[in-house]
Design an enzyme around this catalytic site. Structure first.
Site, PDB file in Angstrom:
ATOM      1  N   SER A  62       0.830  -1.197   0.000  1.00  0.00           N
ATOM      2  CA  SER A  62       0.000   0.000   0.000  1.00  0.00           C
ATOM      3  C   SER A  62       0.872   1.258   0.000  1.00  0.00           C
ATOM      4  O   SER A  62       1.667   1.466  -0.915  1.00  0.00           O
ATOM      5  CB  SER A  62      -0.960  -0.039   1.197  1.00  0.00           C
ATOM      6  OG  SER A  62      -2.009   0.883   1.031  1.00  0.00           O
ATOM      7  N   ASP A 169      -9.628  -5.035  -4.970  1.00  0.00           N
ATOM      8  CA  ASP A 169      -9.080  -4.021  -4.071  1.00  0.00           C
ATOM      9  C   ASP A 169      -9.823  -2.713  -4.315  1.00  0.00           C
ATOM     10  O   ASP A 169      -9.669  -2.079  -5.351  1.00  0.00           O
ATOM     11  CB  ASP A 169      -7.576  -3.846  -4.328  1.00  0.00           C
ATOM     12  CG  ASP A 169      -6.898  -2.950  -3.303  1.00  0.00           C
ATOM     13  OD1 ASP A 169      -7.599  -2.153  -2.651  1.00  0.00           O
ATOM     14  OD2 ASP A 169      -5.666  -3.077  -3.146  1.00  0.00           O
ATOM     15  N   HIS A 199      -7.797  -5.634  -0.346  1.00  0.00           N
ATOM     16  CA  HIS A 199      -6.558  -4.862  -0.247  1.00  0.00           C
ATOM     17  C   HIS A 199      -5.437  -5.594   0.493  1.00  0.00           C
ATOM     18  O   HIS A 199      -4.279  -5.557   0.079  1.00  0.00           O
ATOM     19  CB  HIS A 199      -6.854  -3.526   0.444  1.00  0.00           C
ATOM     20  CG  HIS A 199      -5.686  -2.590   0.480  1.00  0.00           C
ATOM     21  ND1 HIS A 199      -5.015  -2.193  -0.658  1.00  0.00           N
ATOM     22  CD2 HIS A 199      -5.061  -1.975   1.516  1.00  0.00           C
ATOM     23  CE1 HIS A 199      -4.031  -1.362  -0.328  1.00  0.00           C
ATOM     24  NE2 HIS A 199      -4.030  -1.219   0.979  1.00  0.00           N
TER      25      HIS A 199
END
Length: 223
Positions: A62, A169, A199
């Site tokens: 991320s 996601d 995610h």
């Protein structure tokens, strides 16, 4: 991920970034991600000193994917490989939207978007080290500036890179990250997109498959 790598024989180091976790600094305030990359380099240098001669693989998820990509552009020759999981590179519509607003909205992340395993979201919601408030404007601006710098800096060259992403996601959508991957892709890119995954691919219902993919990639790179 750390547990799987340690079981596989690796030494694992994970920094709390400035303003995050147990590190000092105003919460979730990052004015320049280049400073964070420099901090990560200090951690990598400590790891090298404590494990001389051991190849270094950087893994970023991320926001960590943004940091890891920029790290690889700056320090690529010192790395054996790079792993990017749901990286915030390319285009992230959330940043585009936030930059148009006068005030950062206080809308928390929906825990259900993290994983199909809903206990992952429940743990996230209960974690006192997780920031559940709004973005800070300087941090949003730093995101935009670093994403632009990554695209400008370009290819990772010969650095072996594994990109993994959940097809479902909703926090960091696949196609936005794909644009970033295309901007930096080098000569050795492996792509794995997991159908239905959200995610947090390292905490998904098929996490054993994902973790095995990472360790197999590292084995291939290190021979």
């Amino acid at each position: 991920m750390a547990a799987a790598l340690v079981a596989h024989g690796a030494a694992v180091y994970g920094p709390d970034h400035r303003g995050h976790g147990l590190s000092q600094g105003e919460r979730v305030l990052i004015e320049d991600f280049e400073d964070v990359v420099t901090d990560v380099h200090a951690v990598a240098e400590r790891a090298r000193a404590e494990h001389p001669g051991v190849p270094v693989v950087v893994i970023g998820h991320s926001m960590g994917g943004l940091i890891a990509t920029r790290y690889a552009q700056r320090y690529g020759p010192s790395l054996a490989a790079l792993v990017l999981s749901g990286p915030v590179i390319g285009r992230w519509e959330a940043i585009d939207l936030l930059l148009t607003l006068e005030e950062m909205p206080d809308i928390p992340i929906d825990p259900a978007t993290l994983s199909r395993d809903l206990t992952v979201g429940a743990a996230y919601a209960a974690d006192t080290l997780v920031w559940h408030g709004p973005f800070k404007r300087p941090t949003v601006e730093a995101f935009a500036a670093t994403m632009e710098e990554i695209a400008k800096a370009g290819s990772l060259g010969a650095l072996p890179t594994l990109w993994i992403h959940g097809a479902d996601d909703r926090l960091v959508p696949l196609e936005g990250s794909r644009r970033g991957i295309e901007a930096v892709r080098g000569d050795d890119l492996t792509e794995r997109i997991y159908p239905g995954a959200r995610h947090e691919v390292f905490n998904e219902t098929n996490k054993e498959e994902v973790l095995a993919e990472v360790t197999a990639f590292v084995d291939r790179v290190l021979g």
